[in-house]
Enzyme design. Structure first.
Site, PDB file in Angstrom:
ATOM      1  CD  GLU A   1       7.501 -41.302   0.302  1.00 38.93           C
ATOM      2  OE1 GLU A   1       8.039 -42.064  -0.483  1.00 38.93           O
ATOM      3  OE2 GLU A   1       6.513 -40.948   0.344  1.00 38.93           O
TER       4      GLU A   1
ATOM      5  N   GLY B   1       4.734 -38.075  -2.356  1.00 42.57           N
ATOM      6  CA  GLY B   1       3.540 -37.265  -2.325  1.00 42.57           C
ATOM      7  C   GLY B   1       2.735 -36.975  -3.341  1.00 42.57           C
TER       8      GLY B   1
ATOM      9  CB  ALA C   1       5.793 -33.591   0.700  1.00 39.69           C
TER      10      ALA C   1
ATOM     11  CD  GLU D   1       2.062 -40.958  -0.074  1.00 42.46           C
ATOM     12  OE1 GLU D   1       2.998 -40.189   0.161  1.00 42.46           O
ATOM     13  OE2 GLU D   1       1.948 -41.537   1.104  1.00 42.46           O
TER      14      GLU D   1
HETATM   15  N1  CO8 Z   1      10.588 -30.848  -2.399  1.00 37.88           N
HETATM   16  C1  CO8 Z   1      11.262 -29.413  -2.802  1.00 37.88           C
HETATM   17  N2  CO8 Z   1      12.160 -29.470  -3.740  1.00 37.88           N
HETATM   18  C2  CO8 Z   1      12.371 -30.213  -5.046  1.00 37.88           C
HETATM   19  C3  CO8 Z   1      11.938 -31.658  -4.917  1.00 37.88           C
HETATM   20  C4  CO8 Z   1      10.385 -31.994  -3.710  1.00 37.88           C
HETATM   21  N3  CO8 Z   1      10.200 -32.866  -2.580  1.00 37.88           N
HETATM   22  N4  CO8 Z   1      12.310 -32.264  -5.862  1.00 37.88           N
HETATM   23  C5  CO8 Z   1      12.981 -31.760  -7.108  1.00 37.88           C
HETATM   24  N5  CO8 Z   1      13.035 -30.050  -5.796  1.00 37.88           N
HETATM   25  C6  CO8 Z   1      13.616 -28.843  -6.785  1.00 37.88           C
HETATM   26  C7  CO8 Z   1      14.623 -29.191  -6.725  1.00 37.88           C
HETATM   27  O1  CO8 Z   1      15.452 -28.933  -4.699  1.00 37.88           O
HETATM   28  C8  CO8 Z   1      15.299 -28.459  -7.184  1.00 37.88           C
HETATM   29  O2  CO8 Z   1      15.729 -26.997  -6.885  1.00 37.88           O
HETATM   30  P1  CO8 Z   1      16.917 -26.298  -6.968  1.00 37.88           P
HETATM   31  O3  CO8 Z   1      17.062 -26.049  -8.640  1.00 37.88           O
HETATM   32  O4  CO8 Z   1      16.510 -24.294  -6.505  1.00 37.88           O
HETATM   33  O5  CO8 Z   1      17.798 -26.505  -6.228  1.00 37.88           O
HETATM   34  C9  CO8 Z   1      14.648 -28.215  -8.625  1.00 37.88           C
HETATM   35  O6  CO8 Z   1      13.095 -28.703  -7.978  1.00 37.88           O
HETATM   36  C10 CO8 Z   1      14.660 -29.187  -9.747  1.00 37.88           C
HETATM   37  O7  CO8 Z   1      14.821 -30.584  -9.178  1.00 37.88           O
HETATM   38  P2  CO8 Z   1      16.482 -31.417 -10.086  1.00 37.88           P
HETATM   39  O8  CO8 Z   1      17.307 -30.362  -9.655  1.00 37.88           O
HETATM   40  O9  CO8 Z   1      16.605 -32.187  -8.655  1.00 37.88           O
HETATM   41  O10 CO8 Z   1      16.051 -31.853 -11.226  1.00 37.88           O
HETATM   42  P3  CO8 Z   1      16.498 -33.454 -11.315  1.00 37.88           P
HETATM   43  O11 CO8 Z   1      15.850 -32.975 -12.611  1.00 37.88           O
HETATM   44  O12 CO8 Z   1      17.105 -33.891 -11.758  1.00 37.88           O
HETATM   45  O13 CO8 Z   1      15.265 -34.271 -10.153  1.00 37.88           O
HETATM   46  C11 CO8 Z   1      13.508 -35.468  -9.413  1.00 37.88           C
HETATM   47  C12 CO8 Z   1      14.185 -34.398 -10.393  1.00 37.88           C
HETATM   48  C13 CO8 Z   1      14.250 -36.707  -9.715  1.00 37.88           C
HETATM   49  C14 CO8 Z   1      12.295 -34.761  -9.304  1.00 37.88           C
HETATM   50  C15 CO8 Z   1      14.377 -35.175  -8.163  1.00 37.88           C
HETATM   51  O14 CO8 Z   1      14.116 -33.603  -7.705  1.00 37.88           O
HETATM   52  C16 CO8 Z   1      13.922 -35.622  -6.522  1.00 37.88           C
HETATM   53  O15 CO8 Z   1      14.591 -37.086  -6.720  1.00 37.88           O
HETATM   54  N6  CO8 Z   1      13.336 -34.929  -5.673  1.00 37.88           N
HETATM   55  C17 CO8 Z   1      13.138 -35.040  -4.694  1.00 37.88           C
HETATM   56  C18 CO8 Z   1      12.165 -36.162  -4.925  1.00 37.88           C
HETATM   57  C19 CO8 Z   1      11.836 -36.764  -3.601  1.00 37.88           C
HETATM   58  O16 CO8 Z   1      12.490 -37.381  -2.548  1.00 37.88           O
HETATM   59  N7  CO8 Z   1       9.951 -37.144  -2.710  1.00 37.88           N
HETATM   60  C20 CO8 Z   1       9.534 -37.142  -1.781  1.00 37.88           C
HETATM   61  C21 CO8 Z   1       9.637 -36.243  -0.628  1.00 37.88           C
HETATM   62  S1  CO8 Z   1       8.502 -36.899   0.431  1.00 37.88           S
HETATM   63  C22 CO8 Z   1       6.811 -36.936   0.600  1.00 37.88           C
HETATM   64  O17 CO8 Z   1       6.478 -37.372  -0.510  1.00 37.88           O
HETATM   65  C23 CO8 Z   1       6.403 -38.128   1.906  1.00 37.88           C
HETATM   66  C24 CO8 Z   1       5.463 -37.429   1.916  1.00 37.88           C
HETATM   67  C25 CO8 Z   1       3.984 -37.722   2.599  1.00 37.88           C
HETATM   68  C26 CO8 Z   1       4.993 -37.092   4.076  1.00 37.88           C
HETATM   69  C27 CO8 Z   1       4.452 -36.193   5.015  1.00 37.88           C
HETATM   70  C28 CO8 Z   1       5.844 -35.768   5.932  1.00 37.88           C
HETATM   71  C29 CO8 Z   1       5.293 -34.285   6.309  1.00 37.88           C
END
Ligand code: CO8
Length: 260
Positions: A134, A111, A66, A114
């Protein structure tokens, strides 16, 4: 149809959809999920389309879950609506009566993981990784992760991933039966095409009945599930696909199924 968050293409019997937000690691936002439902409308409506293939744009991500930046702004009620939209979308994908393949080309987190679990099959690139982070965000997987993952891999491994939030490699996901096959990056497309061709050659009627038997049957007692299987098989037995399948076998030729 012009999509802002997806790239959608029809190739023969296959509808392919690419999650297209590479700068945000293809994270799921409201707009993307709404558009995904339009794709499901097309998938459901068009009898010529037999398979949905889902992947992520770019080299790095299938989908990082998400959109956290969007979630931060949401009120509890808006969060509930977003959760419900994702759950309904993924359940619709799972029960639509036609198969889907997640082609996991990079990270599949939260997500995103998922979404892949709601697909019928998962094909992973050897560089893919999977995780449910999460627990590190003070939330829980809200798009079916707590329910689908244990059903696919078993409770022990699912709890390991849910409680640690750690990422596992494609190879480990394969060992744990979470993905069906792992392919090298340069053979991924060929692998997907081979699976797609095999599935699209089979009877759409059989596939619909099998998907219902497996999905509904998994929530029933063995006796009730077997009764369901009998009824679905009896329905299939009255189809043109069954007549074609039997005739083709007896005439020593390949069947041509119409899905009726
Ligand atoms: N949402 C928004 N932006 C994201 C997300 C995300 N999930 N993941 C990555 N991005 C963005 C980063 O913020 C970054 O943007 P910016 O350049 O503007 O800062 C860009 O993508 C690149 O990311 P990174 O610089 O972090 O790149 P890396 O290669 O270092 O890392 C990762 C990549 C490992 C994917 C890292 O970005 C990460 O850990 N992301 C978060 C993953 C996460 O925690 N996902 C779970 C989200 S919660 C969820 O999915 C719940 C679903 C159901 C519930 C819904 C509730 C209402």
């Amino acid at each position: 149809m012009n999509y802002s968050y997806l790239i959608v293409q029809e190739e023969g019997s296959v509808l392919s959809v690419v999650l297209n937000r590479p700068k945000a690691m293809n994270a799921l936002n409201n707009g993307l999920l709404s558009e995904f439902n339009l794709v499901l409308d097309q998938f459901e409506r068009d009898p010529g389309i037999r398979l949905l293939v889902i992947t992520g744009e770019g080299e790095k991500a299938f989908c990082a879950g998400a959109d956290i930046k969007e979630l931060v702004e949401l009120s509890a009620l808006e969060m509930k609506a977003f959760l419900s939209l994702g759950q309904r979308t993924f359940r619709r994908l799972e029960t639509i009566g036609k198969p889907s393949i997640a082609v996991v080309n990079g990270v599949a987190l939260g997500g995103g993981f998922e979404l892949s679990l709601a697909c019928s099959l998962r094909i992973a690139s050897e560089t893919a990784s999977f995780g449910l982070p999460e627990v590190r965000l003070g939330m829980i997987p809200g798009y079916g992760g707590t329910q689908r993952l244990p059903r696919i891999t078993g409770k022990g491994k699912a709890l390991e991933l849910l409680l640690t939030g750690k990422r596992i490699s494609a190879e480990e996901a394969y060992q744990e039966r979470i993905v069906n096959v792992v392919a090298a990056r340069d053979t991924l497309q060929t692998e997907v095409e081979q699976w797609s061709e095999t599935i699209c050659r089979n009877s759409p009627v059989s596939i619909r009945m099998i998907m219902e038997a497996v999905d509904v049957g998994s929530h029933l007692s063995m006796d009730n599930a077997l009764a369901l299987e009998t009824n679905l098989d009896a329905l299939a037995a009255d189809s043109n696909d069954k007549r074609e399948g039997f005739a083709a076998f007896l005439e020593k030729r390949n069947p041509i199924f119409e899905g009726k």
